[in-house]
Design a protein around this motif. Structure first.
Motif, PDB file in Angstrom:
ATOM      1  N   ASP A 111     -49.702  41.735  30.176  1.00 18.61           N
ATOM      2  CA  ASP A 111     -48.880  42.618  29.336  1.00 18.61           C
ATOM      3  C   ASP A 111     -48.789  42.003  27.662  1.00 18.61           C
ATOM      4  O   ASP A 111     -47.970  41.892  27.030  1.00 18.61           O
ATOM      5  N   SER A 112     -49.853  41.145  27.330  1.00 14.72           N
ATOM      6  CA  SER A 112     -50.358  40.684  26.333  1.00 14.72           C
ATOM      7  C   SER A 112     -51.669  40.434  25.766  1.00 14.72           C
ATOM      8  O   SER A 112     -52.465  41.140  26.537  1.00 14.72           O
ATOM      9  N   SER A 113     -52.074  39.975  24.787  1.00 16.32           N
ATOM     10  CA  SER A 113     -53.537  40.140  24.398  1.00 16.32           C
ATOM     11  C   SER A 113     -54.087  38.695  23.697  1.00 16.32           C
ATOM     12  O   SER A 113     -52.933  37.708  22.988  1.00 16.32           O
ATOM     13  N   ILE A 114     -55.024  38.336  23.686  1.00 22.45           N
ATOM     14  CA  ILE A 114     -55.807  37.286  23.162  1.00 22.45           C
ATOM     15  C   ILE A 114     -56.426  37.526  21.931  1.00 22.45           C
ATOM     16  O   ILE A 114     -57.037  36.874  21.111  1.00 22.45           O
ATOM     17  N   VAL A 115     -56.434  38.832  21.580  1.00 24.34           N
ATOM     18  CA  VAL A 115     -57.548  39.253  20.519  1.00 24.34           C
ATOM     19  C   VAL A 115     -56.519  39.654  19.412  1.00 24.34           C
ATOM     20  O   VAL A 115     -55.583  40.221  19.533  1.00 24.34           O
TER      21      VAL A 115
END
Lengths: 300, 634
Positions: B492-496
């Protein structure tokens, strides 16, 4: 042409934004006792420090004994003797220890001569430096400056803080030791009466520039004071060489440099009833050069 | 120049200071030895030697000042400088003589300790003392000596030079805590990393101070100081340190702290649309008065899959939900985390369930993963009930697979579920009815920059045509990120981060670099994304110290900020610039264990922490859970 022991060319030096030397040019003839005059804070010590390579000038160069004092600093210092104003030495050393210590820096140190000097100057060898009087301290500094028999000796206000008797003694020693041996002495002072009897050349430094450099006798001859009552139409403003003008009642006292017969005749022509010519001592000459009004008062 | 004369002069110059320092440093060890003797143990020194040598660096500074002060008095300086002395040689000689004297001061109690322990202590000498405790004061003493020496050449007043030298020394030793400087390149191979900056400082400072002193003495550089300006400078230095310190730690403001009920799992915080759900049973709402927990549904909801409806013979809670007989189950996301979908009045979550059987006895038993299902659950008012299931077992392309790795992402009404190296694309417009759209086997690959991270590397582009290129690139990075090392946490999140049309992602590398590094996506083709290292922000010792209980890993990137935490420390970095990663915030609770975190709609940070009574060795208390509302640092 006389050979120079010291040559200073276009020397400029600043402490931060404050310009202290603004183009000093000087020739010190070999074998002369050269009086370097100036008021306190005019740059005498700065000139000497630069001369010794202790600080780098903004521009210009100093040649001592044919060597550049910035590129050949160590060799220059080996050849000269230097005594600074109010110089402090290591108080915990005895006189013999400090002589040995200083001798270590000079390959040509003359121990015999140094011993003779110590005797002559009345320096007790086993006494610690901190126990010496001011006069003895100056004598020791002189010994340490001369022990390696230098060709050039630089003395920066050496009698500063000495009482009149000690000062006279010191100068007597300087003359005895140096004058007869053909050593060049560069003697900086603001005490004119101190310089007058010993210096054969004089330079006056004011606000970072040399304003007069000449043989002492020549200077005395060429700078004169005239007292006269000026004619109403007399115009002094175009008179060349006025150093100082002073109005005293109806009379005017004018100090003139490079004085010759032509100038005398001109001045006489401006006077109503003749004039009086007065010879000046070095003190008065120095005063005229340094604080003289250059005739500005009269022209107003 | 006669060297013996100068050495003699130097020894005479410092002899009284040296004797005084030796007297001072020997007081404690000798006193201890006398006490030991009176107690009948023998005339030897023990712990007081260490105390004494700690004063060594202070006394070394005194020797440094005494060493050259006698030569630097303005009027005396002219005296010896006007002599044909090679200043560099002279100052070097003086420096060495003083340094030897300083080391002698430290050596005396050490030698006394050594000899007295050999002769009179039955237990003999403590090797650790000589190995670890002696070298450090010696190194610091060399540093303080050099600094005071240089300061004295510059300031030419003993007390001031000593004070400035000592303050500078302290400042330099504190600096590695404060500044994110990358010392690693030249010290990592010779020392333990955390000591590297100190070693670098303790080696470089004396050399630099010595060279500076040489030039200052040669060129007569000196400063006129007065106490007032020194005090101002000192205050300025302290201010800089405080600013640096506050920029490194404890600069995240706590807005609210609340103890919360805890049931199972790890205190999870997950996003359901724009809201945050705690532990699957409460929404967390944030307003100007702080946050509050609102139960999902009507009442006291117990969350699936663990419930208290029963326990097995071993006392384990019985699963409530679909299972496969004879098989054990693994669920993704783990630890009570879920991938939620907020569908208006209803809320769903998705999870992947893998079933395996074991052969052999632990610990040599082998797992055989055979079945894997994608399920959707719906909140029914007082429970989470499974509503739909997709069999995606063929994602285990190798049935005798020793591992189960999963990842999931929800993009609008499309769910991407990855199992090992395969993925399925599912339509979740109606989450109660999962519709398979696409399936691709063995297309995912893990990536990790090589040891030489400055080399360009590539990441396989996820072959899902349905999304735009930017979303595909983001998805490829998120899904493949460390995929084979553990569970993917970016469901439910991103590293980008996408900023100014540039895509970048981040690694926190504790193994090789000890920093947070940015990698830019520089180009792509039909199959791959090509990435390159851009810049990094090294961790300081301070961060390593507070971060010691566990490694950091990037939690997620949101609105130009990178959030990461380990067990007790939360850090926030500004990652918008491709030139510099800037640290914004640092929050530490040494005796707490951070469970999860989320960023709320208004930007505030929500942190779930567990207070572990183990920290205070109190086993009588149970774990307590807290929610912290933190102000997001700018």
């Amino acid at each position: 042409m006389t050979e120079s022991a010291i040559t200073i060319e276009g020397l400029h030096f600043s402490y931060g934004k404050k310009q202290v030397l603004k183009g000093v040019d000087l020739e010190v003839p070999k074998g002369s006792i050269f009086g370097f005059l100036g008021r306190n804070g005019t740059g005498k010590t700065t000139t000497i420090k630069t001369l010794l390579g202790l600080q780098k000038p903004r521009s210009g160069r100093c040649i001592i004994g044919g060597l550049d004092s910035f590129t050949e600093t160590l060799e220059v210092r080996r050849r000269i003797g230097f005594m600074a104003e109010d110089q402090q030495m290591y108080g915990w050393m005895t006189i013999s220890r400090i002589i040995k210590w200083v001798a270590g820096f000079y390959p040509g140190w003359d121990y015999k001569f140094a011993d003779e000097l110590a005797d002559m100057l009345g320096l007790p060898k086993n006494t610690k430096v901190k126990a010496l009087s001011k006069g003895q301290n100056s004598s020791l500094a002189l010994l340490l400056a001369l022990g390696h028999r230098p060709d050039i000796v630089i003395l920066d206000d050496p009698t500063l803080g000495l009482d009149p008797i000690a000062r006279k003694d010191f100068l007597r020693h300087v003359i005895e030791l140096l004058q007869s041996n053909g050593v060049t002495v560069f003697f900086s002072s603001h005490l004119l009466y101190e310089i007058e009897p010993v210096a054969d050349h004089i330079a006056i430094l004011d606000k970072g520039v040399i304003i007069k450099a000449s043989r002492t006798e020549q200077l005395r001859e060429s700078v004169r004071k005239f007292v006269l009552t000026p004619k109403p139409e007399a115009n002094f403003s175009e008179f060349a060489g006025i150093l100082d003008v002073l109005k005293v009642g109806g009379n005017v006292s004018i100090t003139v440099e490079d004085c010759d017969d032509e100038k005398r005749t001109q001045l006489k022509g401006m006077s109503t009833n003749g004039m009086t010519e007065v010879a000046l001592n070095l003190d008065e000459i120095f005063e005229a050069y340094v604080i003289g009004n250059r005739g500005r008062e009269l022209s107003v | 120049m006669r060297v013996s004369g100068i050495i003699h002069q130097q020894i005479c110059q410092i002899k009284w200071h040296l004797l005084a320092c030796l007297g001072l440093i020997m007081v404690l060890p000798v006193e201890e030895a006398v006490v030991n003797l009176r107690a009948g143990d023998g005339f030897f020194s023990d712990g007081m030697t260490l105390v004494a040598i700690i004063f060594g660096p202070l006394l070394a500074g005194l020797i440094a000042c005494a060493n050259v002060q006698g030569d630097l008095n303005e009027k005396r300086y002219i005296f010896w400088r006007s002599k044909p002395a090679n200043v560099k040689f002279l100052i070097t000689l003086k420096f060495i003589i003083g340094l030897v004297a300083s080391l002698l001061i430290i050596a005396c109690p050490v030698v006394f300790h050594f000899v007295s322990n050999i002769i009179w202590n039955e237990e003999g000498i403590d090797k650790w003392f000589f190995k670890f405790y002696v070298p450090l004061p010696i190194l610091i003493a060399i540093m303080t000596y050099s600094l005071c020496f240089a300061c004295n050449v510059l300031v030419r007043k003993t007390a001031r030079a000593w004070l400035i030298g000592m303050l500078t020394g302290c400042f330099l030793l504190v600096l590695p805590f404060m500044l994110p400087l990358d010392f690693k390149d030249f010290v990592s191979d010779v020392m333990i990393w955390s000591w590297g900056p100190y070693l670098a400082i303790m080696l470089i400072t004396p050399a630099a101070a010595f060279v500076f002193a040489l030039y200052a003495a040669k060129h007569d550089w000196h400063l006129k100081t007065n106490l007032k300006s020194l005090l101002w400078a000192g205050a300025g230095l302290v201010f800089i340190l405080m600013m640096l310190f506050s920029s490194q730690v404890a600069n995240i403001k706590v807005l609210q702290e609340k103890e919360i009920e805890f049931d199972f799992g790890q205190g999870s915080l997950n996003y359901a649309g724009s809201r945050v759900v705690y532990q699957g049973d409460s929404y967390i709402d944030d307003d100007k008065d702080g946050f509050s927990l609102q139960k999902i549904g009507s009442g006291n909801v117990r969350a699936y899959p663990y419930s208290n409806i029963g326990t097995d013979s071993a006392g384990h809670r019985i699963h409530y939900g679909p299972s496969v007989a004879g098989y054990s189950e693994e669920i993704y996301p783990r630890h009570g985390n879920r991938l939620y979908k907020d569908a208006g009045n209803e809320i769903f979550f998705f999870s992947i369930h893998a079933y395996y059987r074991s052969e052999g006895q632990p610990p040599l038993h082998k797992r055989f993963y055979e079945k894997v299902y994608l399920r959707s659950y719906k909140h029914t008012g007082n429970n989470w009930m499974p509503v739909c299931e997709l069999d995606i077992s063929d994602c285990f392309t190798n049935k005798i697979s020793p591992y189960f790795r999963a990842a999931m992402r929800l993009i609008d009404n499309r769910l991407i579920a990855c199992v090992n190296n395969s993925y399925v694309l599912v339509d979740v417009t109606n989450p109660g009815e999962l519709k398979l759209i696409d399936k691709k086997l063995d297309v995912l690959q893990r990536f990790r920059p090589s040891k030489d991270r400055k080399k360009e590397f590539s990441i396989p582009l996820v072959p899902i045509e349905e999304f735009g290129l930017e979303e595909r690139i983001r998805l490829s990075i998120d899904l493949n990120y460390n995929f084979n090392y553990g569970d993917n946490e970016f469901y439910d999140s991103s590293i980008v981060d996408i900023h100014d049309d540039k895509l970048a992602f981040f690694f926190i590398d504790f193994l090789d670099y000890d920093d947070v590094a940015r990698f830019d996506v520089i180009r792509w083709d039909d199959e791959k994304i090509y990435c390159k290292y851009s810049n990094s922000r090294p961790f300081t010792i301070l961060e390593s110290v507070t971060g010691a209980p566990g490694r950091f890993s990037p939690k997620f990137v949101k609105n130009g900020k990178l959030y990461c935490h380990n067990s007790n420390t939360l850090m926030v970095f500004d990652i918008r610039s491709n030139r510099r990663i800037r640290k914004l915030g640092h929050f530490v609770r040494m005796d707490y264990d951070i469970q999860d975190m989320a960023v709320l709609e208004d930007g505030n940070i929500l942190l779930c922490v567990r207070w572990d009574p183990e920290f205070i060795r109190d086993r009588s208390n149970e774990d307590k859970y807290y929610l912290y509302l933190l102000k997001n640092p700018e």
